[in-house]
Design a protein around this motif. Sequence first.
Motif, PDB file in Angstrom:
ATOM      1  N   TYR A  73      12.857   5.839   3.406  1.00 55.25           N
ATOM      2  CA  TYR A  73      13.358   4.780   2.529  1.00 55.25           C
ATOM      3  C   TYR A  73      13.339   5.200   1.065  1.00 55.25           C
ATOM      4  CZ  TYR A  73      12.797   2.290   6.829  1.00 55.25           C
ATOM      5  OH  TYR A  73      12.889   1.923   8.142  1.00 55.25           O
ATOM      6  N   GLY A  74      13.027   6.469   0.809  1.00 58.12           N
ATOM      7  CA  GLY A  74      13.032   6.976  -0.557  1.00 58.12           C
ATOM      8  C   GLY A  74      11.747   6.724  -1.319  1.00 58.12           C
ATOM      9  N   ARG A  75      10.774   6.103  -0.666  1.00 59.76           N
ATOM     10  CA  ARG A  75       9.494   5.862  -1.344  1.00 59.76           C
ATOM     11  C   ARG A  75       8.696   7.154  -1.397  1.00 59.76           C
ATOM     12  NH1 ARG A  75       7.355   1.153   2.508  1.00 59.76           N
ATOM     13  NH2 ARG A  75       7.945   2.813   3.937  1.00 59.76           N
ATOM     14  N   ALA A  76       7.993   7.345  -2.496  1.00 58.37           N
ATOM     15  CA  ALA A  76       7.045   8.452  -2.567  1.00 58.37           C
ATOM     16  C   ALA A  76       5.844   8.066  -1.710  1.00 58.37           C
ATOM     17  CB  ALA A  76       6.613   8.671  -4.014  1.00 58.37           C
ATOM     18  N   VAL A  77       5.412   8.976  -0.862  1.00 60.28           N
ATOM     19  CA  VAL A  77       4.208   8.783  -0.057  1.00 60.28           C
ATOM     20  C   VAL A  77       3.128   9.568  -0.781  1.00 60.28           C
ATOM     21  CG1 VAL A  77       3.127   9.110   2.188  1.00 60.28           C
ATOM     22  CG2 VAL A  77       5.564   8.544   2.048  1.00 60.28           C
ATOM     23  N   ALA A  78       2.066   8.878  -1.212  1.00 58.24           N
ATOM     24  CA  ALA A  78       1.118   9.498  -2.127  1.00 58.24           C
ATOM     25  C   ALA A  78      -0.315   9.062  -1.870  1.00 58.24           C
ATOM     26  CB  ALA A  78       1.508   9.129  -3.558  1.00 58.24           C
ATOM     27  N   THR A  79      -1.225   9.889  -2.344  1.00 50.36           N
ATOM     28  CA  THR A  79      -2.617   9.457  -2.434  1.00 50.36           C
ATOM     29  C   THR A  79      -2.773   8.821  -3.810  1.00 50.36           C
ATOM     30  OG1 THR A  79      -3.323  11.602  -3.255  1.00 50.36           O
ATOM     31  CG2 THR A  79      -3.533  11.228  -0.880  1.00 50.36           C
ATOM     32  N   VAL A  80      -3.555   7.763  -3.850  1.00 50.73           N
ATOM     33  CA  VAL A  80      -3.780   7.034  -5.099  1.00 50.73           C
ATOM     34  C   VAL A  80      -5.285   6.887  -5.278  1.00 50.73           C
ATOM     35  CG1 VAL A  80      -3.440   4.837  -6.292  1.00 50.73           C
ATOM     36  CG2 VAL A  80      -1.585   5.796  -4.909  1.00 50.73           C
ATOM     37  N   HIS A  81      -5.771   7.321  -6.426  1.00 49.50           N
ATOM     38  CA  HIS A  81      -7.202   7.223  -6.724  1.00 49.50           C
ATOM     39  C   HIS A  81      -7.436   6.337  -7.938  1.00 49.50           C
ATOM     40  CE1 HIS A  81      -7.300  10.778  -4.127  1.00 49.50           C
ATOM     41  NE2 HIS A  81      -8.567  10.474  -3.934  1.00 49.50           N
ATOM     42  N   LEU A  82      -8.433   5.504  -7.850  1.00 50.39           N
ATOM     43  CA  LEU A  82      -8.885   4.664  -8.961  1.00 50.39           C
ATOM     44  C   LEU A  82     -10.327   5.045  -9.238  1.00 50.39           C
ATOM     45  CD1 LEU A  82      -8.586   2.213 -10.904  1.00 50.39           C
ATOM     46  CD2 LEU A  82      -9.450   0.802  -9.031  1.00 50.39           C
ATOM     47  N   ASP A  83     -10.584   5.523 -10.436  1.00 51.25           N
ATOM     48  CA  ASP A  83     -11.936   5.956 -10.818  1.00 51.25           C
ATOM     49  C   ASP A  83     -12.519   6.918  -9.785  1.00 51.25           C
ATOM     50  OD1 ASP A  83     -11.753   4.304 -13.076  1.00 51.25           O
ATOM     51  OD2 ASP A  83     -12.658   2.604 -12.018  1.00 51.25           O
ATOM     52  N   GLY A  84     -11.676   7.817  -9.271  1.00 50.15           N
ATOM     53  CA  GLY A  84     -12.114   8.831  -8.332  1.00 50.15           C
ATOM     54  C   GLY A  84     -12.166   8.387  -6.880  1.00 50.15           C
ATOM     55  N   GLU A  85     -11.928   7.117  -6.601  1.00 49.91           N
ATOM     56  CA  GLU A  85     -11.993   6.606  -5.230  1.00 49.91           C
ATOM     57  C   GLU A  85     -10.594   6.526  -4.619  1.00 49.91           C
ATOM     58  OE1 GLU A  85     -14.085   3.035  -2.679  1.00 49.91           O
ATOM     59  OE2 GLU A  85     -13.673   2.666  -4.803  1.00 49.91           O
TER      60      GLU A  85
END
Length: 145
Positions: free
Chosen positions: A66-78
Amino acid sequence: MKVTYVTDGDTLWVQPAGGGRPVKLRLAGIDAPEICQAGGRAARVALASRVARRTVVVATQRHDDYGRAVATVHLDGEDMAGWMVAQGHAWSYRYGREGGPYLRLQAQARSAQRGLFADPQALPPRLFRKRHGSCHPGGDGARRG
């Protein structure tokens, strides 16, 4: 990047640090309930309460159908995908016979009966979509991967 909107428990929008249009991201390695499925709204609320309007670190792995980037997302290292599974708001995404990257966290959440895992009849989103279709017929989210 700053989170501008959370669509559901595994999809969010981020504003690039340099400005420009927000980008739609799918959290890699998890499958959260569809928004119209039991647990779907709770998953969206959980992710939004954690990341909305916050600055996150994004590492894009690929783009989906669908054109979405599939990514890891970290907040404050988590890792936010791991956090969603640990809190019982998403399943570790299965790859064929593989249990996915968050299988251990899923087992812990299930054992503690957190969130979705408090309901022994909770239906993984891939099975929900197979039986009922997407909450968004003909559009984004009809299939994940």
